[in-house]
Write a protein that holds these residues in place. Sequence first.
Motif, PDB file in Angstrom:
ATOM      1  N   SER A  66      -3.933   5.858 -11.676  1.00 50.33           N
ATOM      2  CA  SER A  66      -5.028   6.076 -12.626  1.00 50.33           C
ATOM      3  C   SER A  66      -6.015   4.919 -12.579  1.00 50.33           C
ATOM      4  O   SER A  66      -7.230   5.110 -12.678  1.00 50.33           O
ATOM      5  CB  SER A  66      -4.484   6.252 -14.045  1.00 50.33           C
ATOM      6  OG  SER A  66      -3.829   5.075 -14.492  1.00 50.33           O
ATOM      7  N   GLY A  67      -5.498   3.691 -12.404  1.00 52.45           N
ATOM      8  CA  GLY A  67      -6.371   2.530 -12.365  1.00 52.45           C
ATOM      9  C   GLY A  67      -7.305   2.527 -11.179  1.00 52.45           C
ATOM     10  O   GLY A  67      -8.459   2.094 -11.286  1.00 52.45           O
ATOM     11  N   MET A  68      -6.829   3.024 -10.033  1.00 56.02           N
ATOM     12  CA  MET A  68      -7.675   3.069  -8.842  1.00 56.02           C
ATOM     13  C   MET A  68      -8.892   3.964  -9.064  1.00 56.02           C
ATOM     14  O   MET A  68      -9.964   3.715  -8.515  1.00 56.02           O
ATOM     15  CB  MET A  68      -6.875   3.587  -7.649  1.00 56.02           C
ATOM     16  CG  MET A  68      -5.888   2.597  -7.075  1.00 56.02           C
ATOM     17  SD  MET A  68      -5.070   3.230  -5.598  1.00 56.02           S
ATOM     18  CE  MET A  68      -6.446   3.261  -4.444  1.00 56.02           C
ATOM     19  N   VAL A  69      -8.719   4.993  -9.871  1.00 57.83           N
ATOM     20  CA  VAL A  69      -9.802   5.946 -10.100  1.00 57.83           C
ATOM     21  C   VAL A  69     -10.573   5.613 -11.370  1.00 57.83           C
ATOM     22  O   VAL A  69     -11.810   5.558 -11.373  1.00 57.83           O
ATOM     23  CB  VAL A  69      -9.239   7.383 -10.185  1.00 57.83           C
ATOM     24  CG1 VAL A  69     -10.354   8.370 -10.472  1.00 57.83           C
ATOM     25  CG2 VAL A  69      -8.509   7.756  -8.891  1.00 57.83           C
ATOM     26  N   VAL A  70      -9.837   5.365 -12.456  1.00 60.71           N
ATOM     27  CA  VAL A  70     -10.464   5.262 -13.762  1.00 60.71           C
ATOM     28  C   VAL A  70     -11.300   4.001 -13.915  1.00 60.71           C
ATOM     29  O   VAL A  70     -12.462   4.056 -14.343  1.00 60.71           O
ATOM     30  CB  VAL A  70      -9.398   5.331 -14.875  1.00 60.71           C
ATOM     31  CG1 VAL A  70     -10.026   5.047 -16.241  1.00 60.71           C
ATOM     32  CG2 VAL A  70      -8.734   6.702 -14.877  1.00 60.71           C
ATOM     33  N   LEU A 429     -12.286  -5.284  -8.911  1.00 61.78           N
ATOM     34  CA  LEU A 429     -11.220  -6.290  -8.891  1.00 61.78           C
ATOM     35  C   LEU A 429      -9.876  -5.662  -9.254  1.00 61.78           C
ATOM     36  O   LEU A 429      -8.824  -6.075  -8.746  1.00 61.78           O
ATOM     37  CB  LEU A 429     -11.538  -7.420  -9.870  1.00 61.78           C
ATOM     38  CG  LEU A 429     -10.463  -8.503 -10.002  1.00 61.78           C
ATOM     39  CD1 LEU A 429     -10.320  -9.291  -8.707  1.00 61.78           C
ATOM     40  CD2 LEU A 429     -10.766  -9.446 -11.161  1.00 61.78           C
ATOM     41  N   ASN A 430      -9.924  -4.657 -10.117  1.00 57.24           N
ATOM     42  CA  ASN A 430      -8.692  -3.989 -10.527  1.00 57.24           C
ATOM     43  C   ASN A 430      -7.945  -3.382  -9.339  1.00 57.24           C
ATOM     44  O   ASN A 430      -6.724  -3.217  -9.383  1.00 57.24           O
ATOM     45  CB  ASN A 430      -9.018  -2.894 -11.553  1.00 57.24           C
ATOM     46  CG  ASN A 430      -7.774  -2.266 -12.139  1.00 57.24           C
ATOM     47  OD1 ASN A 430      -6.965  -2.946 -12.748  1.00 57.24           O
ATOM     48  ND2 ASN A 430      -7.613  -0.964 -11.934  1.00 57.24           N
ATOM     49  N   LEU A 431      -8.677  -3.034  -8.269  1.00 54.18           N
ATOM     50  CA  LEU A 431      -8.010  -2.516  -7.075  1.00 54.18           C
ATOM     51  C   LEU A 431      -7.057  -3.547  -6.489  1.00 54.18           C
ATOM     52  O   LEU A 431      -6.041  -3.184  -5.876  1.00 54.18           O
ATOM     53  CB  LEU A 431      -9.052  -2.096  -6.027  1.00 54.18           C
ATOM     54  CG  LEU A 431     -10.002  -0.963  -6.430  1.00 54.18           C
ATOM     55  CD1 LEU A 431     -11.002  -0.690  -5.315  1.00 54.18           C
ATOM     56  CD2 LEU A 431      -9.222   0.307  -6.758  1.00 54.18           C
ATOM     57  N   ALA A 432      -7.386  -4.831  -6.647  1.00 56.93           N
ATOM     58  CA  ALA A 432      -6.509  -5.890  -6.160  1.00 56.93           C
ATOM     59  C   ALA A 432      -5.258  -6.029  -7.013  1.00 56.93           C
ATOM     60  O   ALA A 432      -4.345  -6.771  -6.663  1.00 56.93           O
ATOM     61  CB  ALA A 432      -7.264  -7.220  -6.120  1.00 56.93           C
ATOM     62  N   ILE A 433      -5.230  -5.332  -8.150  1.00 59.27           N
ATOM     63  CA  ILE A 433      -4.057  -5.328  -9.023  1.00 59.27           C
ATOM     64  C   ILE A 433      -3.250  -4.043  -8.841  1.00 59.27           C
ATOM     65  O   ILE A 433      -2.027  -4.074  -8.705  1.00 59.27           O
ATOM     66  CB  ILE A 433      -4.478  -5.489 -10.498  1.00 59.27           C
ATOM     67  CG1 ILE A 433      -5.228  -6.814 -10.693  1.00 59.27           C
ATOM     68  CG2 ILE A 433      -3.264  -5.425 -11.423  1.00 59.27           C
ATOM     69  CD1 ILE A 433      -5.819  -6.987 -12.078  1.00 59.27           C
ATOM     70  N   VAL A 434      -3.943  -2.893  -8.810  1.00 60.50           N
ATOM     71  CA  VAL A 434      -3.219  -1.616  -8.797  1.00 60.50           C
ATOM     72  C   VAL A 434      -2.616  -1.310  -7.431  1.00 60.50           C
ATOM     73  O   VAL A 434      -1.559  -0.665  -7.355  1.00 60.50           O
ATOM     74  CB  VAL A 434      -4.131  -0.458  -9.252  1.00 60.50           C
ATOM     75  CG1 VAL A 434      -4.613  -0.678 -10.664  1.00 60.50           C
ATOM     76  CG2 VAL A 434      -5.318  -0.265  -8.317  1.00 60.50           C
ATOM     77  N   ILE A 435      -3.251  -1.749  -6.355  1.00 57.47           N
ATOM     78  CA  ILE A 435      -2.667  -1.493  -5.029  1.00 57.47           C
ATOM     79  C   ILE A 435      -1.343  -2.232  -4.874  1.00 57.47           C
ATOM     80  O   ILE A 435      -0.345  -1.640  -4.434  1.00 57.47           O
ATOM     81  CB  ILE A 435      -3.672  -1.849  -3.913  1.00 57.47           C
ATOM     82  CG1 ILE A 435      -4.842  -0.857  -3.939  1.00 57.47           C
ATOM     83  CG2 ILE A 435      -2.993  -1.826  -2.545  1.00 57.47           C
ATOM     84  CD1 ILE A 435      -5.960  -1.192  -2.973  1.00 57.47           C
TER      85      ILE A 435
END
Length: 484
Positions: A66-70, A429-435
């Motif tokens: 959800s984080g990758m998209v939202v 930046l959140n992509l660096a967390i959710v991946i």
Amino acid sequence: MGENQVQYEETNGSESPLWKLFLVGSIAAGVQFGWALQLSLLTPYVQLLGVPHKWASFIWLCGPISGMVVQPIVGFTSDRLVSRFGRRKPFIASGTALICLAVLLIGFAADIGYKLGDDFDKKTKPRAVAFFVTGFWILDIANNMVQDPARAFLADLSRHNHRKMRIANAFFSFFMAVGNVLGYAAGSYNHLYKLLPFTLTTGCDTYCANLKTCFFIDIVILVVLVVIALNIVPEPHFTKSPGHEDPFFVQVKTTFRNLGRPMWLLFLVTALNWVAWFPFLLFNTDWVGKEIYGGDPTSKDPGMVKIYDNGVRAGSLGLMLTAGVLGFMSLAIDPLSKWLGGARKLWGVVNFVLAAALALTALVTKVAEHARKTAPPYAPPDHGAKSGALAIFAAMGIPQAVTFSIPFALASIFSSDSGSGHGLSLGVLNLAIVIPQMFVSLISGPWDQLFGGGNLPAFLLGAVAAFIDGVLALTVLPPPSSNT
């Protein structure tokens, strides 16, 4: 950013006072109260509903997917939203409403499953699990809808003042600690359900009723903090520059292309940092219940289930220690950064603290296992093992404060220097967390099983990642430009 740039002009002067940053940062306490319950109680709870340990980690894929998209979409949209309510506030309010719905679904999952025909004499309760996962997914989406706009709101209020951005993110980290303390304290109290006796039902035992009561408290705290912050703190006025604006995915592609070397290195260090963190965040209380206390949530022996539950409660106490240290450390980040010569140096040093703490989980586990060989059945763990585990939890608060603040402050600073929108930059930046979270969620269960089960293999993998990350933070991460 050229023709697509969004320009900002604050209505009440060029800079916002610290009390505004303080009030907006307080929203983190309400969000983190719920996160604390997720991290401390939901992995054990879903195993009590019949989901095996090796599959429990897959449920945590809800968050990163959800984080990758939202978050990128929310960040992009909130950067460009024009409404009489502001541009960050509608997302914070909507996300808050969804959080309330989600925690009710999670809290009442066992009751709903029982009403729909789940047999509680069987190990797995499929209907309860279905409603739990649905609520869990909504909760992760809602958390993303609140946290990213709240951090972007802080960046807007800070304008281009780098010191205020660091202070704003320190406030946010501090209130995350406050939320953690309250959440873990509530989660560690066995009789909280007596405040709301109706939560104890045929389909919902005392553990479930305590969780349900905690979520009711979470709703009250979150709604009160959000209402106060959104009503008292006005958003900076902004205007869009005229001209053509590219579609969302085109702008995300452009954002990636124009990130520059500092931002890419920030992504690398952030990603490896979260590879180190997630195994412990997902399974910390499970580790105490199984490896330190020697319990088993899937056992048919009530004594083994009870001792596991006692271990989970002790883990919640440990997490409260983590939160306490996190709160004090959050207030010390700015002076410590100056003393050490920059935020990146502080980040590097505390990663070595994280690596040492994760590695020490193996030693404490061995001490607990050795003591159990001569202890009577269902005995509590050796005092040394329990004290060692709690000391590890306390030490974790030091690197956690830095993880919750410095990466976001640096992202806000880099985006401010480049003229890009804070919302989209923080969302990217959140992509660096959710991946990394997806990576850990996918491999932690099979990885642990490969080495005979338990949580230690994933923890030790995290220790290696933290050590490498510390080296990278000290050697390759560039300092931000000078701007007080």
